[in-house]
Every structure is written in C-alpha cells, then in structure tokens.
Design an enzyme around this catalytic site. Structure first.
Site, PDB file in Angstrom:
ATOM      1  N   GLY A  23       0.830  -1.213   0.000  1.00  0.00           N
ATOM      2  CA  GLY A  23       0.000   0.000   0.000  1.00  0.00           C
ATOM      3  C   GLY A  23       0.856   1.250   0.000  1.00  0.00           C
ATOM      4  N   ASN A  24       0.220   2.384   0.268  1.00  0.00           N
ATOM      5  CA  ASN A  24       0.968   3.647   0.322  1.00  0.00           C
ATOM      6  C   ASN A  24       0.359   4.562   1.385  1.00  0.00           C
ATOM      7  OD1 ASN A  24      -1.150   5.361  -0.978  1.00  0.00           O
ATOM      8  ND2 ASN A  24      -0.764   3.971  -2.701  1.00  0.00           N
TER       9      ASN A  24
END
Ligand code: CTP
Length: 414
Positions: free
Chosen positions: A212-213
């Site tokens: 993810g980020n």
C-alpha cells in the site's frame, strides 16, 4: 476587538433532534480560537438546554428579540458575524429564512448578517424532497447562501434516506473554508456529474497482507466535499483513507486494489462530465495472491514477483480518444512528486502531464511531511492550454475549491 485570526461565528440552531450534534460543531470553532455565539430557535431548546450552549460558547444564549433589548442583539449579532452556520437547518427554519421573516432572534439576525451563511439541513426525506423545501433551498442558494446537501442514512425512527445532518466535521471544514474565502462556494456546478477517485490502493499478497501507500485520501475527499457543496452530482471511488471525513450528499464507492479502481472508473466514466484521478494508485501488484497466510520459512523471505497495474488515468484519456467516453469529458490528474537528481517537482510534473494527456494536472510536492496525511496542500495547476498556476499552501478544502474554479472555463466550452 477580535484578532484577524479570531473570527466571530454565529451558530444558529434549529429545532430538530440533530441539535445535539451541533455541540461538536461549536467545539470545532471554539477550539480553533474563534468567538462563537449560539442563537437557538425556541424549539431547539426543547432538544438541547441553553446551559449546554452557554457553557460551550462562553456567552449567554437567548432566543427572542425582547431579551436584553438595550443591547439590540438582533442587529448586533448578525452585523458583527464573519460567518453564520445554521445547523440543523430544519424545513421550518429554511422556510422562514427564505421568506425573510424575523419572528425570533435567529431569523432577525439572518436579515442583518452580510457574511457567508452556511446551512446544514436535517429533516425527514419527505420534508427535504418536498417542492416547498426544494424551492426555499434554491432561493437561498440564489441569494448566495451555501446549503449543504444532507447526508443519507438512518433517520430518527425507522426510516432511512436523505435528510441526516451532515457530519459535524464536514460542517466545520466548510465553515473554515468560508472564513478563509467567503466566495469559495458558489453554486455553479449544479447538474455537473463528477467522478473522483481518492485514497490509496491496496495490492493483496495474502488474506492478511498487502502492498500500500501513505495516501490519506484527504485531497480527493476535499474535492468531493467542495464539489457537492457547489451543486455537483459527485461519486467518490474511495480506496484506503485515514480521517478523510465523510462528505455529505456524495455517493461513496469503496474499492481496494488498482484493478478494482480501474473497473469502477471505467464503468462510470461514460456518464461523467468530469473525472478526477486523485487516488494514489500502486503501479505494481503481486503476480500471485496466496489463498492462505504466507508463513515464515527457514529459507528466509521469498521474493515477491510484481506485475504492472493499468495506468487508469492514461487509459481514460485513450478511451476518450477512441470515443468510448464523451469527447468533452474533462479529465483531471494528480502528480505526487518528490523531485530527484533528474529534476524538481515541477519538471517531473510537466513531464507527467505530457505523458498522461489529461486536461488539467495538479502537481503536489510530497515527502518530508508534505501532502500525505496533512491538512494543507500546495503545488501547481497545469492546463492543456499551457497555463501553469501556482497553488499557495492552504487547506485541502480551499485548494479543492481553487481546482474546481479552473473547471468552469473548460465546462463552459462544451
Ligand atoms: N494513476 C493512474 N494509474 C496508475 C498510476 C497513477 O491512474 N497506475 C494516476 C494517479 O491517480 C494520478 C496520476 O496518474 O492522477 C499520476 O500518479 P503518480 O503516482 O504521481 O504517477 P505515476 O503515473 O504512477 O508515475 P510515477 O510513479 O513514475 O511517478
């Protein structure tokens, strides 16, 4: 005298069950250091006692023009206000405001106020949808007031639908916006269908893990909030977020991975007048997604093989070129850049704009505490006409409204 940063806010409370939620709105403004006066209608005091409003605002509360007559409160409170927030704006209060009545201290104050007025409606769906209420809302909007769309969901009793008071945090954010810039919310996007992607994508590895980020989704949600308040019909395709808010009157479609986001955006693009890709999309995803949790092995970590995700923004521009999306659909992209040895943030943004082929590109500096998760944002707005506009550091909601301002000329060319 109040300092320039300390503003005077009049919070008018209508007689609805949602009156208790206004205590959170009051706190939002007092904690920001503003001087808040509460003027309830007599009916509002059947739901929340004057003592609560007095304690939270630090000022006495009255409902009638005949109390403290020597202070001429009905003139002073309105004249001195920098912002009026009406919540809950009941059907009756909207009607009396639209008619210009002055039969209690609140409606009298509305007639003397010359500052921005923000209405946060709450009532049963039938009352909200009734032509009388809709006409009153349209009239107030034509006169320059901002009437938020109500939220949808469970109402008092067994029914559910449009008519819930917008989330107090949303009322606070739009109030802050109007304090920063009184003209920030013209009702100029009525009938415009806007599809916005926001937040980060999660690319699954196994049932418990993902790549993810750090995207909080706040800028995309701010765009949805401001666009809905300006009258647009907004769909928000939302990935992972943190404290991004819950914009009222917006259709929220949850997604997780980039492929899901691509599917939802493609499905909705043909119906959209404007598409805004504010999501932080993972460029790659694991080739294999394990059905079972991946266990530690004595051989050490297994490498993760990745494959490329579709470039959704570039794909939408190409689909428009092939005629699958209306030729006059406006497509807006974002570029989150840190700059590196090959160039600064703006240079990378310019190169990305050329690569993506969209109509507008918002370039944001990210990294070292900038943009991701913060309440403020800055950058540049690049347009296909060749203009480059600096966006000064400001709240994400105000930045959103400035981005929406730049849509107007593109929409009027259609
Ligand atoms: N975007 C997209 N699909 C992707 C990656 C990005 O639609 N697979 C969109 C984003 O929503 C944003 C714009 O493209 O509007 C730029 O995203 P960004 O992550 O800054 O750029 P990338 O295209 O991923 O390029 P790079 O990673 O090389 O900076």
């Amino acid at each position: 005298m109040t300092s320039p940063a300390r503003k005077r806010i009049l919070v008018g409370v209508g007689g609805g069950i949602a009156a208790y939620k206004v205590c959170s709105v009051l706190r939002h403004f007092t904690e920001s250091g503003h001087d808040v006066h509460v003027v309830p209608t007599p009916a509002a005091l059947k739901f929340v006692g004057a003592a609560t409003f007095e304690a939270l605002s630090g000022h006495p509360v009255s409902t009638s023009v005949f109390e403290n007559v020597d202070e001429v409160a009905h003139v002073r409170l309105g004249q001195e206000a920098d912002l009026v927030v009406i919540a809950p704006a009941t059907a009756d209060l909207l009607s009396r405001a639209a008619a210009g009545r002055a039969d209690d201290l609140l409606t009298a104050s509305l007639l003397t106020a010359r500052c921005p007025v923000l209405y946060a409606p709450a009532m049963h769906t039938e009352m909200w949808e009734h032509p009388a209420t809709q006409d009153n809302v349209a009239l107030l909007r034509r006169r320059g007031a901002t009437v938020m769309p109500p939220a949808s969901g469970r109402l008092t009793g067994r029914d559910s639908g449009a008519g819930r008071l917008p989330d107090p945090g949303e009322i606070g954010l739009l109030g802050d916006l109007l304090l920063d810039e009184p003209d920030a919310l013209p009702y100029d996007l009525a009938g415009v269908r806007i599809v916005i992607s926001a937040g980060g994508t999660r690319e699954p590895l196994d049932p418990v893990r993902y790549l993810g980020n750090h995207s909080s989704g706040k800028q995309g949600f701010a765009l949805a909030r401001a666009a809905a308040a300006r009258g647009a019909d907004v769909t928000l395709v939302a990935g992972s977020t943190s404290n991004a808010g819950d914009p009222a009157g917006v259709d929220i479609v949850p997604i997780s991975s980039a492929v899901e986001l691509a599917d939802e955006m493609t499905k909705r693009a043909a119906e959209a007048d404007v598409i805004i890709m504010a999501a932080a999309v993972a460029d790659f995803r694991p080739v294999a997604v394990s059905d079972a949790k991946i266990k530690k092995s004595s051989a050490g970590p297994a490498p993760i093989e990745l494959e490329t995700n579709p470039d959704i923004l570039a794909g939408l521009v190409q689909a428009r070129g092939r005629g699958e999306i209306g030729a006059d659909t406006v497509i807006v992209g974002f570029a989150a850049e840190t700059g590196d040895e090959n160039g600064g943030v703006l240079e990378h943004g310019r190169a990305k704009f050329a690569r993506k082929g969209c109509d507008l590109l918002v370039v944001n500096p990210v990294g070292s505490g900038k943009a991701f998760g913060t309440e403020d944002n800055t950058g540049w707005l690049l347009s296909a006409a060749g203009t480059e506009t600096a966006l000064p550091l400001t709240s994400k909601t105000l930045l959103a409204s400035r981005i929406l301002d730049s849509l107007a000329p593109l929409l009027s060319q259609r």
